[in-house]
Design a protein around this motif. Structure first.
Motif, PDB file in Angstrom:
ATOM      1  N   ARG A  95       0.838  -1.206   0.000  1.00  0.00           N
ATOM      2  CA  ARG A  95       0.000   0.000   0.000  1.00  0.00           C
ATOM      3  C   ARG A  95       0.870   1.252   0.000  1.00  0.00           C
ATOM      4  O   ARG A  95       0.646   2.186  -0.755  1.00  0.00           O
ATOM      5  CB  ARG A  95      -0.910   0.012   1.238  1.00  0.00           C
ATOM      6  N   GLU A  96       1.888   1.229   0.882  1.00  0.00           N
ATOM      7  CA  GLU A  96       2.803   2.374   0.996  1.00  0.00           C
ATOM      8  C   GLU A  96       3.523   2.616  -0.336  1.00  0.00           C
ATOM      9  O   GLU A  96       3.609   3.751  -0.810  1.00  0.00           O
ATOM     10  CB  GLU A  96       3.819   2.086   2.106  1.00  0.00           C
ATOM     11  N   ALA A  97       4.015   1.537  -0.957  1.00  0.00           N
ATOM     12  CA  ALA A  97       4.738   1.650  -2.231  1.00  0.00           C
ATOM     13  C   ALA A  97       3.816   2.197  -3.326  1.00  0.00           C
ATOM     14  O   ALA A  97       4.218   3.050  -4.121  1.00  0.00           O
ATOM     15  CB  ALA A  97       5.305   0.295  -2.646  1.00  0.00           C
ATOM     16  N   ALA A  98       2.566   1.719  -3.340  1.00  0.00           N
ATOM     17  CA  ALA A  98       1.602   2.180  -4.355  1.00  0.00           C
ATOM     18  C   ALA A  98       1.300   3.664  -4.168  1.00  0.00           C
ATOM     19  O   ALA A  98       1.244   4.426  -5.138  1.00  0.00           O
ATOM     20  CB  ALA A  98       0.318   1.364  -4.263  1.00  0.00           C
TER      21      ALA A  98
ATOM     22  N   ALA B  44       4.266   5.659  -5.311  1.00  0.00           N
ATOM     23  CA  ALA B  44       4.412   5.602  -6.779  1.00  0.00           C
ATOM     24  C   ALA B  44       3.467   6.587  -7.475  1.00  0.00           C
ATOM     25  O   ALA B  44       3.720   7.013  -8.597  1.00  0.00           O
ATOM     26  CB  ALA B  44       4.149   4.184  -7.271  1.00  0.00           C
ATOM     27  N   GLN B  45       2.363   6.954  -6.806  1.00  0.00           N
ATOM     28  CA  GLN B  45       1.397   7.897  -7.386  1.00  0.00           C
ATOM     29  C   GLN B  45       1.907   9.340  -7.360  1.00  0.00           C
ATOM     30  O   GLN B  45       1.392  10.200  -8.066  1.00  0.00           O
ATOM     31  CB  GLN B  45       0.065   7.854  -6.607  1.00  0.00           C
TER      32      GLN B  45
ATOM     33  N   TRP C 206      11.681  11.589   8.248  1.00  0.00           N
ATOM     34  CA  TRP C 206      10.490  12.288   7.755  1.00  0.00           C
ATOM     35  C   TRP C 206       9.480  11.269   7.233  1.00  0.00           C
ATOM     36  O   TRP C 206       9.838  10.381   6.460  1.00  0.00           O
ATOM     37  CB  TRP C 206      10.873  13.231   6.621  1.00  0.00           C
ATOM     38  N   PRO C 207       8.187  11.414   7.611  1.00  0.00           N
ATOM     39  CA  PRO C 207       7.171  10.491   7.080  1.00  0.00           C
ATOM     40  C   PRO C 207       6.774  10.829   5.641  1.00  0.00           C
ATOM     41  O   PRO C 207       6.244  10.006   4.927  1.00  0.00           O
ATOM     42  CB  PRO C 207       5.982  10.679   8.033  1.00  0.00           C
ATOM     43  N   HIS C 208       7.000  12.081   5.226  1.00  0.00           N
ATOM     44  CA  HIS C 208       6.702  12.525   3.856  1.00  0.00           C
ATOM     45  C   HIS C 208       7.469  13.821   3.600  1.00  0.00           C
ATOM     46  O   HIS C 208       8.007  14.418   4.528  1.00  0.00           O
ATOM     47  CB  HIS C 208       5.195  12.720   3.626  1.00  0.00           C
ATOM     48  N   VAL C 209       7.519  14.242   2.320  1.00  0.00           N
ATOM     49  CA  VAL C 209       8.257  15.474   1.979  1.00  0.00           C
ATOM     50  C   VAL C 209       7.429  16.691   2.364  1.00  0.00           C
ATOM     51  O   VAL C 209       7.946  17.665   2.903  1.00  0.00           O
ATOM     52  CB  VAL C 209       8.612  15.524   0.475  1.00  0.00           C
TER      53      VAL C 209
ATOM     54  N   GLY D 276       0.396  16.381   4.149  1.00  0.00           N
ATOM     55  CA  GLY D 276      -0.747  16.067   3.281  1.00  0.00           C
ATOM     56  C   GLY D 276      -0.430  14.998   2.250  1.00  0.00           C
ATOM     57  O   GLY D 276      -1.324  14.380   1.700  1.00  0.00           O
ATOM     58  N   ALA D 277       0.871  14.766   1.988  1.00  0.00           N
ATOM     59  CA  ALA D 277       1.246  13.697   1.048  1.00  0.00           C
ATOM     60  C   ALA D 277       1.161  12.360   1.780  1.00  0.00           C
ATOM     61  O   ALA D 277       1.222  12.327   3.018  1.00  0.00           O
ATOM     62  CB  ALA D 277       2.664  13.928   0.531  1.00  0.00           C
ATOM     63  N   PRO D 278       1.023  11.240   1.047  1.00  0.00           N
ATOM     64  CA  PRO D 278       0.981   9.937   1.721  1.00  0.00           C
ATOM     65  C   PRO D 278       2.233   9.727   2.577  1.00  0.00           C
ATOM     66  O   PRO D 278       3.333  10.108   2.186  1.00  0.00           O
ATOM     67  CB  PRO D 278       0.946   8.931   0.560  1.00  0.00           C
TER      68      PRO D 278
END
Length: 200
Positions: free
Chosen positions: A28-31, A34-35, A123-126, A129-131
């Motif tokens: 799920r995380e990879a998908a 990838a988006q 960091w969980p995301h850049v 609001g991003a996955p």
């Protein structure tokens, strides 16, 4: 509480189920990642973000804004490729961006190097609001740990150890130290009653 392996209490079926859930979470995380219109990687010290752009674009066609807490990367007159608030601050003077030609696939990409203010934080995301990625599952390569100075490395290793201990229901390094001190004190003072002594 013991710091024994928590897996030994699980049946083979429970272990298989947990592995399946973990694989599902990773997929799920990879998908989700990838988006995104960009790719990103991180070390404990910095992030690298790259995004493909048309090969006819030049540096002067790019509008890149980096502040301590925000980012915006766009081609002039187009929607931003990435825009938003960082989850943690960056060192603006140490951060940079470049435009590079790629051979596979042929084209160009904008590459950003973001230097973290806090060198012991994943960091969980850049941008908010991003996955998110699950930062508890990150296992940094030993090579990047060996690049750190002694004090920082010891702090990172302690944080990683404490994180693993917490997940396993064991004692953190501080709690273990307290327990060892208490055991030593007990041994030195057999005349005292420690039956109600608490660690924490």
């Amino acid at each position: 509480m013991s710091s024994a392996d928590p897996d030994q209490n699980l049946s083979p079926a429970e272990l298989a189920e947990r592995d399946l859930q973990e694989k599902d979470r990773q997929a799920r995380e990879a998908a989700e990642q990838a988006q995104l219109p960009y790719k990103w990687t991180q070390t404990i010290r910095d992030l690298e973000v790259s995004a493909p752009i048309p090969s006819n674009i030049k540096g002067r066609d790019m509008v890149v804004t980096l502040t301590k807490s925000k980012i915006s990367v766009a081609i002039k007159g187009k929607e931003p490729i990435i825009e938003g608030d960082f989850p943690h601050p960056i060192l603006v003077d140490e951060s940079s961006w470049t435009l590079e030609t790629t051979s596979n696939p042929p084209g160009k990409e904008v590459i950003l190097h973001l230097d973290k203010v806090n060198k012991v934080e994943w960091w969980p995301h850049v941008v908010k609001g991003a996955p998110k990625i699950d930062v508890t599952k990150i296992t940094p390569e030993n090579s990047s740990l060996s690049d750190l100075d002694g004090e920082t490395r010891a702090m990172v290793e302690k944080m990683m150890f404490d994180q693993r201990q917490k997940e396993a229901g064991g004692l953190t390094s501080d709690e273990q130290k307290k327990k060892e001190l208490l055991e030593k004190f007990k041994a030195d003072h057999p005349e005292m009653d420690f039956s109600n002594a608490q660690i924490g």
